[in-house]
Design a protein around this motif. Structure first.
Motif, short mmCIF file in Angstrom:
data_model
loop_
_atom_site.label_atom_id
_atom_site.label_comp_id
_atom_site.label_asym_id
_atom_site.label_seq_id
_atom_site.Cartn_x
_atom_site.Cartn_y
_atom_site.Cartn_z
N TYR A 137 -30.55 6.70 -13.64
CA TYR A 137 -31.25 8.08 -13.80
C TYR A 137 -32.47 8.17 -14.95
CZ TYR A 137 -28.21 11.06 -11.07
OH TYR A 137 -27.68 11.74 -10.04
N SER B 136 -36.03 9.08 -13.66
CA SER B 136 -36.72 10.07 -14.16
C SER B 136 -38.04 9.75 -14.44
CB SER B 136 -35.76 10.64 -15.41
OG SER B 136 -34.81 11.14 -14.87
N LEU C 193 -32.74 15.49 -9.63
CA LEU C 193 -32.28 14.49 -10.77
C LEU C 193 -31.56 15.17 -11.95
CD1 LEU C 193 -34.91 11.57 -10.92
CD2 LEU C 193 -32.23 11.40 -10.60
#
Length: 124
Positions: A42, A46, A80
Motif C-alpha cells: 500500500y 500510494s 487505496l
C-alpha cells in the motif's frame, strides 16, 4: 512483483486458489490483522499514484487522454485510501495486482501506438 510474491509465496494467504479465504477473518466479527507485507504494498502503490498525479499535471506532454489519466490516478489513490482505512486490504491487494498487470499491457499498447505514429515515412 511484491504483490505476486504476497499472493503466491506467503503461506497464510492462498487467495488465487481459494479466493473466498480473504474473507475468513471477517467471519469472527473482528477486523483482520494488518500484515506488514500489505502495508509495504500500500505504501509503494500510494507513492506511485501520488507521483503519477503530479507527473500527469506538470511533467508529461499533454495529450487527449491526460485528463482521463489524471482522474484515473486520483480515483485509484482514493480507492487505496478507502480500502486501507476500512481494512479491506486483502481484496485491495488482489485488485492492485490485477490492475497493475492490466496497466502494463495498456502502457505497452500506448507506446506501440505512439511509436507507430512517429515513425511514419513518406514515400516519394
Amino acid at each position: 512483483m511484491f504483490a505476486f510474491y504476497f499472493h503466491m509465496c506467503v503461506e497464510t494467504h492462498d487467495i488465487f486458489n481459494d479466493p473466498l479465504s480473504m474473507w475468513i477473518e471477517w467471519e469472527s466479527g473482528e477486523e483482520p490483522k494488518m500484515h506488514w507485507q500489505v502495508q509495504i504494498i500500500y505504501a509503494v502503490q500510494s507513492a506511485f499514484y501520488i507521483h503519477s498525479i503530479y507527473a500527469t499535471l506538470f511533467m508529461d506532454l499533454w495529450r487527449k487522454d491526460s485528463w482521463l489519466m489524471f482522474v484515473h490516478h486520483f480515483v485509484a489513490l482514493a480507492l487505496l485510501f478507502l480500502s486501507y482505512v476500512n481494512n479491506f486490504t486483502l481484496p485491495g491487494v488482489l485488485v492492485l495486482f490485477l490492475h497493475d498487470n492490466s496497466d502494463a499491457t495498456l502502457e505497452i499498447t500506448k507506446l506501440s501506438f505512439y511509436l507507430k505514429k512517429t515513425n511514419k515515412r513518406t514515400v516519394l
